[in-house]
Write an enzyme that holds these catalytic residues in place. Structure first.
Site, PDB file in Angstrom:
ATOM      1  N   PHE A   1       0.810  -1.220   0.000  1.00 26.90           N
ATOM      2  CA  PHE A   1       0.000   0.000   0.000  1.00 26.90           C
ATOM      3  C   PHE A   1       0.843   1.271   0.000  1.00 26.90           C
ATOM      4  CE2 PHE A   1       0.895   0.057   4.509  1.00 26.90           C
ATOM      5  CZ  PHE A   1       0.660   1.355   4.945  1.00 26.90           C
ATOM      6  N   LYS A   2       2.117   1.153   0.385  1.00 31.22           N
ATOM      7  CA  LYS A   2       2.977   2.336   0.408  1.00 31.22           C
ATOM      8  C   LYS A   2       3.115   2.951  -0.992  1.00 31.22           C
ATOM      9  CE  LYS A   2       3.707   1.312   4.723  1.00 31.22           C
ATOM     10  NZ  LYS A   2       4.858   0.979   5.480  1.00 31.22           N
ATOM     11  N   ASP A   3       2.931   2.122  -2.029  1.00 29.61           N
ATOM     12  CA  ASP A   3       3.002   2.651  -3.406  1.00 29.61           C
ATOM     13  C   ASP A   3       1.954   3.727  -3.662  1.00 29.61           C
ATOM     14  OD1 ASP A   3       5.094   1.025  -4.416  1.00 29.61           O
ATOM     15  OD2 ASP A   3       3.703  -0.644  -4.676  1.00 29.61           O
TER      16      ASP A   3
END
Length: 495
Positions: free
Chosen positions: A111-113
């Site tokens: 999810f950091k993307d």
């Protein structure tokens, strides 16, 4: 309306969005927060007809008010493009009575993307807007996912360099291989002899070193952060909760203004804080379910009002949540203290000195939006197997923590509202833990044999992020002690 930013600890006055993004951390060690949380300006009906990029613009323009429409749309379009393996960017999967918001379709399958694909563009645009001539040095500690996502975002971005520290032995083999094989002449990856909290504290200490900042400036450098403490990381995360609700409405799963619950697996508190901001913008969210693993410092905080990091640090199979100092919680503490920076600074000083603090009764009353619980290692493993056996859907260990806690929430409350669960990483990132949960016999297979088997039994394609590291060469083989972190950074910068 212009939205400005101030430190949670009260020093330094108000700054524009671009200045807050550039600095990352405020000079007094506090975190930048908006002076006001703006309200959504478009209806859910309008949002439901928009692409992810269009929804992101409608959210971000309200916070990043010193960016022109062209600047912000340029950042968004460069971020949310073919790097994602699905056109929707963040699809919803209906599984076992809940909606899993799949936030792992970007370049590094976590999810950091969602935020780190846009942060480099926000930063370089901010630098131009503020006539910054220095090279920006991104300094980041990671518990596994932030590191690779930041490295991928900043690799070979002109005018930037990036240094990532991670706990040696404290990330999954796939996470580590993703980082140590990272290309880009401006990238530097270092393992530390210590845990994530020590890495994060070390990075904060480097940020707080005024003499070093002066020395850096003389050499043509300045630090910024890609951790979730950077407001340029937090605000893009608000967008996907707005998008998820709009999508549910578009598909007839919720009526106009019908409230939903959101479940988030949480370590550093940034992802659930983004959902809280979305709620405060007017999105119809009822409960924010905060899911912890065995490092249940947040669960204990919601139960007692006391935040206490004085406990054993436990390495789990959901390593991105192996955190005892939840940095982003400070933004919530500031808000429930009625934006009282003195009160917040006092509590943060107690945390630094004694490792704990206790909030007031009036502050506790303002936590009614939240429900906290946790999943043990055994429960996490059981949840992966239960959902797979029942539906064929394979989730990663962090998503399984959230899924398990959602089950506990329903049992505790009998609340059957439509629920969105933040699915924060691809199961391919934690293949061994995931496959062992489904069948312990898989443990005899090698890491990439497990990848292929997961693809087969889950009927899902192996993501490109995994394919590209199968035979990639190790480019970063660095290890240091916590007290050597500053000298390692200086060496990388030839200072």
């Amino acid at each position: 309306m212009e939205v400005l930013y101030r430190s949670t600890r009260g020093q330094g006055g108000e700054v524009k969005a671009s200045q807050a993004i550039l600095k990352g951390l405020a000079d007094d060690g506090g975190l930048f927060v908006p002076t006001t949380i703006p309200k959504l300006e478009v209806s859910v009906n309008e949002l439901s007809k928009m692409t992810y990029q269009e929804v992101a613009y409608e959210v971000m323009k309200l916070y990043f008010t010193d960016f022109t429409e062209e600047e912000l749309k340029n950042c968004i379009n460069k971020a949310y493009d073919s790097k994602f393996d699905t056109e929707e960017i963040a699809p919803l999967a209906e599984v076992d009575g809940a909606y899993y918001l799949e936030l792992f379709h970007g370049a590094t399958i976590a999810f950091k993307d969602m935020a780190l694909s846009i942060l480099p563009h926000l930063l370089t645009t901010s630098a131009k807007k503020n006539d910054v001539k220095n090279e920006i040095v991104i300094l980041t500690a990671t518990s596994g996912d932030t590191g690779k996502a930041a490295l991928a975002g900043f690799a070979d971005v002109k005018g930037t360099r990036i240094v990532v520290f991670y706990p040696h032995g404290g990330v999954s083999p796939i996470q580590e291989k993703q980082m140590v094989t990272q290309k880009g002449d401006n990238t530097f990856v270092v393992a530390i002899n210590g845990n994530f909290d020590q890495a994060q504290s070390g990075v904060k200490a480097i940020f707080g070193n005024k003499e070093l900042a002066k020395e850096m400036d003389e050499k043509g450098f300045q630090f910024s952060s890609a951790n979730s403490i950077n407001i340029g990381r937090l605000i893009p995360q608000v967008a996907y909760y707005v998008y998820a609700y709009a999508k549910l409405f578009a598909e007839g799963k919720v009526a106009k203004d019908e409230k939903i619950n959101v479940v988030v697996p949480t370590g550093n508190f940034g992802n659930i804080l983004a959902a809280y901001y979305a709620k405060n913008m007017g999105l119809p969210i009822d409960k924010l379910v905060c899911a912890s693993n065995d490092n249940k410092v947040l669960y204990d905080f919601f139960e007692t009002g006391c935040y206490d990091r004085n406990r054993e640090f436990i390495l789990t199979n959901s390593p991105s949540m192996d955190i005892l100092i939840s940095s982003n919680l400070e933004r919530l503490i500031y808000k429930i203290a009625e934006n009282d920076s003195e009160k917040n600074a006092e509590l943060m000083a107690e945390l630094a000195k004694d490792g704990k603090y206790t909030i007031t009764d009036s502050m506790r009353k303002q936590l009614a939006d939240f429900y906290g619980n946790y999943a043990t290692e055994a429960e996490t493993t059981e949840e992966i197997k239960r959902v797979y056996d029942k539906t064929g859907y394979i989730m990663d260990t962090h998503t399984a923590v959230a899924s398990c806690v959602y089950g506990k929430y329903k049992k505790d409350t009998n609340d059957d509202k439509v629920t969105v669960i933040a699915s924060t990483a691809s199961p391919f990132k934690f293949t061994r833990s995931v496959m062992n949960a489904i069948n312990p016999a898989y443990d005899k297979l090698g890491d990439f044999e497990l990848v292929d088997e997961l693809s087969k039994i889950g009927n899902v394609k192996v993501p490109n992020a995994i394919e590209e590291i199968r035979n990639a060469e190790i480019r970063h083989n660095n290890l240091c002690n916590v007290d050597e972190m500053e000298s390692v950074v200086k060496k990388f910068l030839n200072m």
